[in-house]
Design an enzyme around this catalytic site. Structure first.
Site, PDB file in Angstrom:
ATOM      1  N   GLY A  66       0.846  -1.197   0.000  1.00 29.52           N
ATOM      2  CA  GLY A  66       0.000   0.000   0.000  1.00 29.52           C
ATOM      3  C   GLY A  66       0.875   1.237   0.000  1.00 29.52           C
ATOM      4  O   GLY A  66       2.073   1.163   0.318  1.00 29.52           O
TER       5      GLY A  66
ATOM      6  N   GLN B   5       3.013   9.994   1.606  1.00 28.61           N
ATOM      7  CA  GLN B   5       4.343   9.386   1.764  1.00 28.61           C
ATOM      8  C   GLN B   5       5.311   9.793   0.659  1.00 28.61           C
ATOM      9  O   GLN B   5       6.517   9.612   0.805  1.00 28.61           O
ATOM     10  CB  GLN B   5       4.228   7.854   1.810  1.00 28.61           C
TER      11      GLN B   5
ATOM     12  N   CYS C 224       5.542  -0.340   7.474  1.00 29.93           N
ATOM     13  CA  CYS C 224       5.274   0.942   6.802  1.00 29.93           C
ATOM     14  C   CYS C 224       6.513   1.321   6.002  1.00 29.93           C
ATOM     15  O   CYS C 224       7.630   1.251   6.521  1.00 29.93           O
ATOM     16  CB  CYS C 224       4.958   2.016   7.842  1.00 29.93           C
ATOM     17  N   LEU C 225       6.295   1.707   4.744  1.00 29.81           N
ATOM     18  CA  LEU C 225       7.436   2.055   3.892  1.00 29.81           C
ATOM     19  C   LEU C 225       8.136   3.318   4.383  1.00 29.81           C
ATOM     20  O   LEU C 225       9.284   3.568   4.008  1.00 29.81           O
ATOM     21  CB  LEU C 225       6.977   2.215   2.437  1.00 29.81           C
TER      22      LEU C 225
ATOM     23  N   HIS D  29      -4.703   2.105   7.876  1.00 27.24           N
ATOM     24  CA  HIS D  29      -3.304   2.561   7.934  1.00 27.24           C
ATOM     25  C   HIS D  29      -3.068   3.683   6.909  1.00 27.24           C
ATOM     26  O   HIS D  29      -2.470   4.707   7.218  1.00 27.24           O
ATOM     27  CB  HIS D  29      -2.394   1.350   7.661  1.00 27.24           C
ATOM     28  N   GLU D  30      -3.562   3.468   5.683  1.00 20.93           N
ATOM     29  CA  GLU D  30      -3.310   4.458   4.620  1.00 20.93           C
ATOM     30  C   GLU D  30      -4.137   5.735   4.842  1.00 20.93           C
ATOM     31  O   GLU D  30      -3.652   6.838   4.575  1.00 20.93           O
ATOM     32  CB  GLU D  30      -3.615   3.869   3.228  1.00 20.93           C
TER      33      GLU D  30
ATOM     34  N   HIS E 249      -2.338   7.959   7.120  1.00 19.10           N
ATOM     35  CA  HIS E 249      -1.286   8.750   6.455  1.00 19.10           C
ATOM     36  C   HIS E 249      -1.870  10.039   5.875  1.00 19.10           C
ATOM     37  O   HIS E 249      -1.274  11.110   5.999  1.00 19.10           O
ATOM     38  CB  HIS E 249      -0.648   7.956   5.304  1.00 19.10           C
TER      39      HIS E 249
END
Ligand code: K1U
Ligand code: ZN
Length: 167
Positions: free
Chosen positions: A46, A51, A91-92, A133-134, A137
């Site tokens: 994702g 990000q 998480c990236l 989660h997204e 962000h």
């Protein structure tokens, strides 16, 4: 298509709030293509536009991880949450860091797809986790905000150590 730079915590731009998309035009379609490219290049499932330092409400996801499960969520709005589940999240923006986070087990949400068509979804398990989660962000929130202050401090120290090792 371009692989964009992913912001890493503690970059303050991860705390910015994304704006709704007014029209799903070519600029948004190009952004979506870049986001998929960037997500696959970093082995993610994702990615939120925040990000890559774009403050627009755009999320891409591929829980299969090979292009077959490609999904895009524009102006995502979760309007119902039920139950709870605890999942180990990555998480990236936090390379090498994982933490157990408690979230709703089931969510219902509305969003625009990549063609600008309004859709509704009922999501469970990993899809529900990823959507929450997204969406965090896009609201300037990150997964470690959900753990205790002591645990958060330990994760931040580990992240700084990992970053020193990979740089
Ligand atoms: O937001 C991101 O940085 C992407 C993130 C999505 C995510 C995965 C799992 C739980 C919550 C959010 C990732 O892609 S993390 C890397 C990953 O591939 C992964 C990590 C844990 C489980 C499954 C996949
Ligand atoms: Zn993340």
């Amino acid at each position: 298509m371009t692989i964009r730079k992913i912001l890493h915590f503690p970059d303050s731009r991860l705390r910015l709030k994304a704006e709704p998309v007014a029209e799903v035009n070519q600029e948004i379609k190009d952004l979506i293509a870049d986001m998929f490219e960037t997500m696959y290049a970093d082995d993610g499932v994702g990615l939120a536009a925040t990000q890559i330092d774009v403050q627009k409400q755009v999320i891409v996801m591929d829980l299969v991880g090979n292009g077959e499960g490609k999904r895009c969520f524009i102006n995502l709005e979760i309007f119902e949450k039920e139950g709870s589940q605890t999942c180990e999240e990555g998480c990236l923006s936090f390379p090498g860091i994982y933490a157990k986070v408690e979230r709703a087990e089931k969510v219902r949400a509305r969003f625009l797809d990549e063609n600008g068509v309004q859709q509704e979804i009922e999501a469970h398990e990993l899809l529900a986790v990823c959507l929450q989660h997204e969406l965090d962000h896009l609201n300037g929130k990150v997964f470690i905000d959900h753990v205790s202050p002591t645990k958060r401090q330990r994760l931040i120290e580990r992240l700084l150590k990992v970053k020193k090792e990979i740089l």
